[in-house]
Design an enzyme around this catalytic site. Structure first.
Site, mmCIF file in Angstrom:
data_model
loop_
_atom_site.group_PDB
_atom_site.id
_atom_site.type_symbol
_atom_site.label_atom_id
_atom_site.label_comp_id
_atom_site.label_asym_id
_atom_site.label_seq_id
_atom_site.Cartn_x
_atom_site.Cartn_y
_atom_site.Cartn_z
ATOM 1 N N CYS A 205 0.824 -1.220 0.000
ATOM 2 C CA CYS A 205 0.000 0.000 0.000
ATOM 3 C C CYS A 205 0.854 1.265 0.000
ATOM 4 O O CYS A 205 0.351 2.350 -0.291
ATOM 5 C CB CYS A 205 -0.950 0.003 1.190
ATOM 6 S SG CYS A 205 -2.058 -1.405 1.203
ATOM 7 N N HIS B 48 -3.109 7.464 1.996
ATOM 8 C CA HIS B 48 -3.568 6.125 1.607
ATOM 9 C C HIS B 48 -4.822 5.797 2.414
ATOM 10 O O HIS B 48 -4.841 5.935 3.639
ATOM 11 C CB HIS B 48 -2.457 5.108 1.917
ATOM 12 C CG HIS B 48 -2.939 3.700 1.906
ATOM 13 N ND1 HIS B 48 -3.684 3.180 0.875
ATOM 14 C CD2 HIS B 48 -2.806 2.706 2.817
ATOM 15 C CE1 HIS B 48 -3.982 1.925 1.145
ATOM 16 N NE2 HIS B 48 -3.456 1.612 2.314
ATOM 17 N N ASN C 227 -9.955 -0.122 0.380
ATOM 18 C CA ASN C 227 -8.500 0.019 0.366
ATOM 19 C C ASN C 227 -7.987 -0.479 -0.988
ATOM 20 O O ASN C 227 -8.054 -1.671 -1.275
ATOM 21 C CB ASN C 227 -7.933 -0.807 1.526
ATOM 22 C CG ASN C 227 -6.417 -0.782 1.598
ATOM 23 O OD1 ASN C 227 -5.742 -0.429 0.638
ATOM 24 N ND2 ASN C 227 -5.888 -1.188 2.732
HETATM 25 O O1 UT7 Z 1 -3.322 -0.701 3.857
HETATM 26 C C1 UT7 Z 1 -2.756 -1.279 4.975
HETATM 27 C C2 UT7 Z 1 -3.350 -2.600 5.124
HETATM 28 N N1 UT7 Z 1 -4.387 -2.866 6.049
HETATM 29 C C3 UT7 Z 1 -4.970 -2.069 6.955
HETATM 30 O O2 UT7 Z 1 -4.719 -0.926 7.082
HETATM 31 C C4 UT7 Z 1 -5.966 -2.686 7.869
HETATM 32 C C5 UT7 Z 1 -5.672 -2.389 9.281
HETATM 33 N N2 UT7 Z 1 -6.610 -2.982 10.192
HETATM 34 C C6 UT7 Z 1 -7.920 -2.697 10.213
HETATM 35 O O3 UT7 Z 1 -8.394 -1.900 9.421
HETATM 36 C C7 UT7 Z 1 -8.786 -3.353 11.264
HETATM 37 O O4 UT7 Z 1 -7.970 -4.066 12.144
HETATM 38 C C8 UT7 Z 1 -9.865 -4.299 10.673
HETATM 39 C C9 UT7 Z 1 -10.916 -3.471 9.990
HETATM 40 C C10 UT7 Z 1 -9.223 -5.259 9.681
HETATM 41 C C11 UT7 Z 1 -10.535 -5.094 11.767
HETATM 42 O O5 UT7 Z 1 -11.075 -4.226 12.753
HETATM 43 P P1 UT7 Z 1 -10.811 -4.501 14.301
HETATM 44 O O6 UT7 Z 1 -11.590 -3.498 15.029
HETATM 45 O O7 UT7 Z 1 -9.325 -4.521 14.503
HETATM 46 O O8 UT7 Z 1 -11.464 -5.912 14.499
HETATM 47 P P2 UT7 Z 1 -10.784 -7.271 15.029
HETATM 48 O O9 UT7 Z 1 -9.919 -7.870 13.966
HETATM 49 O O10 UT7 Z 1 -10.177 -7.022 16.359
HETATM 50 O O11 UT7 Z 1 -12.055 -8.174 15.185
HETATM 51 C C12 UT7 Z 1 -13.109 -7.873 16.131
HETATM 52 C C13 UT7 Z 1 -14.216 -8.899 15.963
HETATM 53 C C14 UT7 Z 1 -13.735 -10.332 15.934
HETATM 54 O O12 UT7 Z 1 -14.712 -11.139 16.568
HETATM 55 P P3 UT7 Z 1 -14.473 -11.677 18.070
HETATM 56 O O13 UT7 Z 1 -13.208 -12.474 17.987
HETATM 57 O O14 UT7 Z 1 -14.352 -10.447 18.901
HETATM 58 O O15 UT7 Z 1 -15.709 -12.474 18.310
HETATM 59 C C15 UT7 Z 1 -13.729 -10.674 14.466
HETATM 60 O O16 UT7 Z 1 -13.888 -12.037 14.195
HETATM 61 O O17 UT7 Z 1 -14.885 -8.679 14.716
HETATM 62 C C16 UT7 Z 1 -14.930 -9.892 13.983
HETATM 63 N N3 UT7 Z 1 -14.887 -9.596 12.565
HETATM 64 C C17 UT7 Z 1 -15.975 -9.331 11.828
HETATM 65 N N4 UT7 Z 1 -17.294 -9.269 12.149
HETATM 66 C C18 UT7 Z 1 -18.155 -8.947 11.167
HETATM 67 C C19 UT7 Z 1 -13.786 -9.514 11.764
HETATM 68 N N5 UT7 Z 1 -14.172 -9.212 10.516
HETATM 69 C C20 UT7 Z 1 -15.506 -9.086 10.529
HETATM 70 C C21 UT7 Z 1 -16.470 -8.773 9.549
HETATM 71 N N6 UT7 Z 1 -17.771 -8.699 9.914
HETATM 72 N N7 UT7 Z 1 -16.131 -8.502 8.281
#
Ligand code: UT7
Length: 326
Positions: free
Chosen positions: A112, A253, A283
């Site tokens: 990215c 970005h 993204n």
């Molecule tokens: O360009 C650079 C590359 N990438 C990025 O910049 C991404 C950086 N990271 C992020 O944007 C965030 O970490 C995410 C959007 C990917 C995830 O958000 P988060 O607030 O960090 O969520 P998490 O991974 O801590 O997950 C929280 C919960 C989990 O459930 P449990 O374990 O608490 O029951 C996940 O399984 O949300 C769940 N979850 C979802 N629920 C509904 C993860 N993905 C989804 C989804 N829909 N799509």
């Protein structure tokens, strides 16, 4: 001598995948996606569209704006991690599609952060007088390596391309001044495409295990992104003798709305100074920064003399920030 941006262009494929579409594919909801990321829809390349095809559309628009004939481009640098082929480079393929025989052409792999790395490389060629102009592209088709069964990642990415044409200027009040790039390879494991390279070549076993798909530890990436981008932007502003409040616009970005909000908040820059388009595109990896610059430019948002703080971070981890005077 410095380089200035004399043309911008962007392109997103026609097909749109909405959060409602994703609700039918994985256990997710529009509400969760919007709240955690700010994304509502993303564009997906058609089966016959490869990264260089997206790049070609964006390049033509930027060259038109710059009033530069494609045949006269002297350097082509493309940031991408989803090239048409493992080799040759997208830059070389694009040079062929543009009917250009003059430019040297190469890709930069910084995920990215690919377009800010590409911009830094091209800026050196132009500012040193080695070439008179350069075409800088960020283009990715991350949806080609997305695991559509993994709700942690498949909601995030879209396909697109962005382009910038650089030309030299003697005017010290314009153009690119400070660009600071960084990398931390000890974090390579938190965002990568594990299979398909020399470590884990293409094999039926590798594909069956899904290691050709993008893998991301989102929470770790999030933490590194906010921390690194803040320090990186402060470093660029300090080198310019500027305070965060002096910045006219932020072009960043578009990884996640929360990452950007948190970074801007730490810097004390109002979110209203940052052009956002992640709602419509998700993204788009290396495409994101030049596509955002192009949208802001075509909307008449950028005025001569404006100071634009640019930033990007991605797999590597690799990141960078820059100060551009319009
Ligand atoms: O360009 C650079 C590359 N990438 C990025 O910049 C991404 C950086 N990271 C992020 O944007 C965030 O970490 C995410 C959007 C990917 C995830 O958000 P988060 O607030 O960090 O969520 P998490 O991974 O801590 O997950 C929280 C919960 C989990 O459930 P449990 O374990 O608490 O029951 C996940 O399984 O949300 C769940 N979850 C979802 N629920 C509904 C993860 N993905 C989804 C989804 N829909 N799509």
């Amino acid at each position: 001598m410095r380089s200035i941006v004399v043309g911008t262009g962007s392109y997103a494929p026609e097909k749109v995948l909405t959060n409602a579409d994703l609700e039918r594919m994985v256990a997710t909801s529009d509400e969760w996606i919007v709240e955690r990321t700010g994304i509502r829809e993303r564009h997906i390349a058609a089966p016959e569209e490869a990264t260089s095809d997206l790049a070609l559309h964006a390049a033509r628009k930027a060259l038109d704006m710059a009033k530069l004939d494609a045949a006269d481009v002297e350097a082509i640098v493309v940031g991408t991690v989803t090239p048409d082929h493992p080799f040759p480079s997208v830059a070389a393929v694009l040079q062929g599609k543009l009917g250009n025989k003059r430019a040297f052409a190469f890709d930069v792999s910084a995920a990215c952060a690919g377009s800010i790395y590409a911009l830094a490389a091209a800026d050196r060629f132009v500012a040193s007088g080695a070439v008179k102009n350069a075409l800088v592209i960020g283009a990715d088709t991350l949806t080609r390596i997305t695991n559509w069964k993994d709700r942690n990642t498949c909601i995030l990415f879209g396909d697109a391309a962005g382009a910038m044409v650089l030309a030299p200027t003697e005017d010290p009040r314009r153009g690119l001044s400070t660009i600071q790039l960084h990398a931390d390879g000890s974090l390579a494991h938190i965002l990568l495409q594990p299979g398909g390279g020399s470590r884990d070549p293409i094999s039926p076993e590798m594909v069956a295990a899904g290691r050709h798909h993008l893998f991301m530890n989102g929470r770790e990436v999030y933490k590194v992104a906010v921390r690194s981008l803040e320090v990186n932007c402060r470093e660029v502003l300090a080198a310019e003798g500027m305070a965060p409040g002096d910045v006219t616009h932020v072009v960043a970005h578009q990884a996640n709305k929360r990452i950007l909000d948190a970074t801007l908040d730490r810097l004390g820059i109002p979110a209203s100074k940052c052009w956002m388009n992640l709602e419509k595109y998700g993204n788009t990896s290396a495409a994101s920064l030049p596509m955002t610059l192009d949208e802001a430019n075509r909307a008449g948002w950028l005025k001569p003399g404006d100071t634009i703080l640019m930033m990007a971070i991605g797999g590597g981890m690799a990141w960078g920030a820059a100060l551009l005077r319009w």
